[in-house]
Design a protein around this motif. Sequence first.
Motif, PDB file in Angstrom:
ATOM      1  N   VAL B 161       0.747  -1.378  -0.057  1.00  0.00           N
ATOM      2  CA  VAL B 161       0.044  -0.071  -0.033  1.00  0.00           C
ATOM      3  C   VAL B 161       0.901   1.224   0.025  1.00  0.00           C
ATOM      4  O   VAL B 161       2.230   1.155   0.122  1.00  0.00           O
ATOM      5  N   ASN B 162       0.349   2.343  -0.185  1.00  0.00           N
ATOM      6  CA  ASN B 162       1.141   3.682  -0.456  1.00  0.00           C
ATOM      7  C   ASN B 162       1.726   4.025   0.987  1.00  0.00           C
ATOM      8  O   ASN B 162       0.979   3.961   2.079  1.00  0.00           O
ATOM      9  N   PHE B 192       3.540   6.283 -10.941  1.00  0.00           N
ATOM     10  CA  PHE B 192       2.305   7.114 -10.604  1.00  0.00           C
ATOM     11  C   PHE B 192       2.723   8.276  -9.702  1.00  0.00           C
ATOM     12  O   PHE B 192       2.530   9.738  -9.860  1.00  0.00           O
ATOM     13  N   GLY B 245       2.413   2.277  -4.910  1.00  0.00           N
ATOM     14  CA  GLY B 245       1.488   2.181  -3.829  1.00  0.00           C
ATOM     15  C   GLY B 245       0.067   1.791  -4.270  1.00  0.00           C
ATOM     16  O   GLY B 245      -0.284   2.964  -5.124  1.00  0.00           O
ATOM     17  N   ARG B 246      -0.606   1.085  -3.793  1.00  0.00           N
ATOM     18  CA  ARG B 246      -1.941   1.043  -4.187  1.00  0.00           C
ATOM     19  C   ARG B 246      -2.754   0.133  -2.891  1.00  0.00           C
ATOM     20  O   ARG B 246      -2.248  -0.593  -2.384  1.00  0.00           O
ATOM     21  N   LEU B 247      -4.036   0.842  -2.777  1.00  0.00           N
ATOM     22  CA  LEU B 247      -4.862  -0.001  -1.625  1.00  0.00           C
ATOM     23  C   LEU B 247      -5.448  -1.012  -2.246  1.00  0.00           C
ATOM     24  O   LEU B 247      -5.674  -1.060  -3.508  1.00  0.00           O
ATOM     25  N   GLN B 248      -5.514  -2.034  -1.461  1.00  0.00           N
ATOM     26  CA  GLN B 248      -5.901  -3.503  -1.769  1.00  0.00           C
ATOM     27  C   GLN B 248      -7.442  -3.411  -2.249  1.00  0.00           C
ATOM     28  O   GLN B 248      -7.848  -4.306  -3.038  1.00  0.00           O
ATOM     29  N   THR B 249      -8.243  -2.323  -2.169  1.00  0.00           N
ATOM     30  CA  THR B 249      -9.510  -2.381  -2.460  1.00  0.00           C
ATOM     31  C   THR B 249      -9.572  -1.864  -4.035  1.00  0.00           C
ATOM     32  O   THR B 249     -10.909  -1.618  -4.482  1.00  0.00           O
ATOM     33  N   GLN B 250      -8.527  -1.316  -4.619  1.00  0.00           N
ATOM     34  CA  GLN B 250      -8.598  -0.677  -5.788  1.00  0.00           C
ATOM     35  C   GLN B 250      -8.606  -1.512  -6.953  1.00  0.00           C
ATOM     36  O   GLN B 250      -7.371  -2.006  -7.449  1.00  0.00           O
ATOM     37  N   VAL B 251      -9.735  -2.033  -7.303  1.00  0.00           N
ATOM     38  CA  VAL B 251      -9.804  -3.253  -8.099  1.00  0.00           C
ATOM     39  C   VAL B 251      -9.047  -3.197  -9.417  1.00  0.00           C
ATOM     40  O   VAL B 251      -7.972  -4.077  -9.949  1.00  0.00           O
ATOM     41  N   ASN B 252      -8.927  -1.964 -10.290  1.00  0.00           N
ATOM     42  CA  ASN B 252      -8.013  -1.737 -11.528  1.00  0.00           C
ATOM     43  C   ASN B 252      -6.884  -1.893 -11.261  1.00  0.00           C
ATOM     44  O   ASN B 252      -5.921  -2.425 -12.065  1.00  0.00           O
ATOM     45  N   LEU B 253      -6.371  -1.194  -9.948  1.00  0.00           N
ATOM     46  CA  LEU B 253      -4.765  -1.380 -10.016  1.00  0.00           C
ATOM     47  C   LEU B 253      -4.194  -2.689  -9.533  1.00  0.00           C
ATOM     48  O   LEU B 253      -3.324  -2.933  -9.806  1.00  0.00           O
ATOM     49  N   LYS B 255      -5.543  -5.296 -10.756  1.00  0.00           N
ATOM     50  CA  LYS B 255      -5.370  -5.847 -11.993  1.00  0.00           C
ATOM     51  C   LYS B 255      -4.100  -5.761 -12.751  1.00  0.00           C
ATOM     52  O   LYS B 255      -3.435  -6.448 -13.321  1.00  0.00           O
ATOM     53  N   SER B 289      -6.254  -7.618   5.499  1.00  0.00           N
ATOM     54  CA  SER B 289      -7.020  -7.235   4.258  1.00  0.00           C
ATOM     55  C   SER B 289      -5.958  -6.858   3.233  1.00  0.00           C
ATOM     56  O   SER B 289      -6.111  -7.345   1.829  1.00  0.00           O
ATOM     57  N   GLN B 290      -4.645  -6.356   3.531  1.00  0.00           N
ATOM     58  CA  GLN B 290      -3.575  -5.994   2.651  1.00  0.00           C
ATOM     59  C   GLN B 290      -3.193  -7.514   2.101  1.00  0.00           C
ATOM     60  O   GLN B 290      -3.037  -7.755   0.941  1.00  0.00           O
TER      61      GLN B 290
END
Lengths: 494, 359
Positions: B161-162, B192, B245-253, B255, B289-290
């Motif tokens: 994550v970020n 990004f 960094g990306r949150l695990q809930t960001q589906v597109n990221l 992917k 969750s991560q």
Amino acid sequence: MFDSLQEGIQSALKTLRGKGKLTEANMREGLALVERSLLEADVSYPVVQDFMTRVTEKALGKRVLLSLDPSKQLIGIVHEELVHLLGPVDPTLHLKREINILMLCGLQGSGKTTTCGKLSRLLLENNVRPMLVAADLQRPAAIQQLHVLGDQLGIPVYSEPGAKDPVAVCQNAVRKAKEQGIKLVILDTAGRLAIDQELMDELVRIDKRVQPDQVLLVVDGMTGQDAVNSAQAFNAALELDGVIMTKLDGDARGGALLSVKHVTGVPIKFIGTGEHLDALEPFRPEGMAGRILNLGDMVGLYHEARKIVDAKEQAELEQKLAQGQFTLDDFKGQLEKMAQPGLVQRMLGLIGGPMKELNQMLQSEEAEGSIGRTVGIINSMTPQERRNTKLIDPSRRSRIARGAGVPPQAVNQLIKDYERMKPVMEKMAGMGAGGRMQAIRELQEGGMLDPGGRGPRIKKGTGKRLSTKERAKMKKQREKDQRRRRREERPQQP
Amino acid sequence: MGLFNRRKDRPATSERAEDGQPAAASQGHVPLAGEGSPDAHDAPGAPGGQGGGWLASLRRGLKKTADLLNTDIRDLFKKQGRLVDDEFLRELFAILIKTDMGVGPAGEIRDRVQRDYRGRVVQMDDVLQTVRQGIRELMAQQDEPIAFAAEGPTVILVVGVNGSGKTTSIAKLAYRLVAEGRKVVLGAGDTFRAAAVEQLTIWAERIGAEIVKGPPGGDPAAVAHQAVSRAAESRADVCIVDTAGRLQTQVNLMKQLDKIRRVVGNQVPGAPHEVLLVLDATAGQNGISQARGFSEAAGCTGIVLAKLDGTAKGGVVIPIRQQFQIPVKFVGTGEKPADFADFDVERFVAAMLPASSDR
């Protein structure tokens, strides 16, 4: 385990409705669930203990109302107390006439630099042009990061490449801002550990020499039990004026905020809800309380939904709808708004446990892909076809299907969806908020919002009215059929 | 509440806390510094050990943790023996919860202690032993170093994550691999975040590793592809690919991570050989969750527990190990490139909860 706190407490207090008072004994199970829920949301242990004592005191002796589900009553008390503790709200920065200095501090990776950018953007919207100061001399490329943000926002960034002393950098920056007549300076300090005395002393030096008007602590929304330790150390060293919690666009429940509030006592100013620079919102304790308790935040959801459609567009759409002119183009417009990147995630963050199915539906790949496909189909139509779907005959249909790269059935499905939606939308145009909710509920029940589901049957006139004679004839025919069916079934019985 | 009050003044009074334990010391407990010597002896034998320096840094990082956990436990048992009652169990639970292991594992350990010692007056070492055993069982794992590819470059994908510390962890890992005499190529896949590429570039220069960059806002999978190609061309041993960094809930990221996996998998058979999830040691229960999100999207093979040098304990790796079987491979314990160590369950548990009988 229960999916949501609400369900759990409901089952724990099932027998209590309308019976006497809430006592320590009959609340025990429900309170244990509340405690567990708070711990799972990362509220620090001592804070949870303190909170539970307060809630128990508040709830004790309260009569269980006949009309109210005792679980709702208990949750209500917990929620209210949580809102009380998280408040009061103060999202202002108390700007003075002359120069203002804001200092952001926090642990490494809590999001200070990004928050600098977001705050600046918020200030720009309020016609204040801030100057950013790169006081993070620790992390490689932190200065560049701030410059990139400054360029994106078109605001000045002060930095001294190769400088070693952040105190001097900040002092020089403030001097320069005064010269240039800049009203607001934001100091982006380096991330540091609360137990690193040397670095904490450095912060204190900046605080003493530069005298910031506001010191804001940036806290990662995913922080666990350690939140109390670091918040306490920062508060002891700096006397914080406010807290900003970041990274709340995911599924973190942000219980650390309660811990931070508990130990610092300073107001929570903003929350960060996304990677983009516009994702900084004033703090609302109601929403946060719901989130910590895993109850969802319907008010936030409403605001988010409101943000998608601006008022003028909405008015135009209403007018069209009222005149029965809801075309496929408008349909497409609505879909595209829903498909906005990041929107679904932000919404998801606001939807709590009880809305789980909706949550899953929004998250499913199908839902996302189907919006794109639908928009593609509409794009393959001529303007005439978009205005009047009746024009679409088999040959046009196969042309559209080829154009969008979908089977012809998909075109049919879209037209069906649209025709199902159209009367509802048109009906909604003339309604108040209550009527609208009702209409949406009808749609939902019919499975409209479920991409795989079938739509509701909408009653349609057959176009002609039967005469008494015809009706009698049809009745006779029906009875005859029934008799025949019964006859056929009989021999099969033993 | 007694616990809370003590914690309040802890940061400023760590020496006093030690002075305040003459009873414990006379029972044979020696301060942590004394514990360094036996362990330091086996440090040179450890894989990748840099003369015990890394061990010392791990110990430093965990010292705070150990202080807290140890002190509190000893406070529990101050009077030599104590009745295991509800209050005792509550206090034990509070200590465990403070490690961020979560309600589940903490409850399990508490129940275990309750089952074994209910109603008895116990000695400190007995219960300590049980608690340590509980954590050890939960975290039981083999030593799993990096699975190097038999042929061609070993590709390591780093996700998280970020702000969890990916870039710094990559720098430390690369530093260590370079020190071991391997040739390392870094792929700056975080296109990004502003200046993320510059950050990694500065590290690459300091470490002496080659870096492959793409344009800002470019496709991270393309950068990964170029980095792996470059590694193969230059016959590098390892290619480490950074990601945004990306949150695990960001589906597109999420992917996008799968795409990177597929792209490098097509280039080098078996790649990525390791997918490391960088987890902030200060993270709470969201770490679970991560781990779930990133292992579903990117197939994590291990965890780097970063920022273990503060007061945070990183106990969330315990439920993560329970639920997803993802081992912790490395721990980050500071800001310098050398502040990086292999994760070792025995040492982790021992440093977390030193027992007097283990000296």
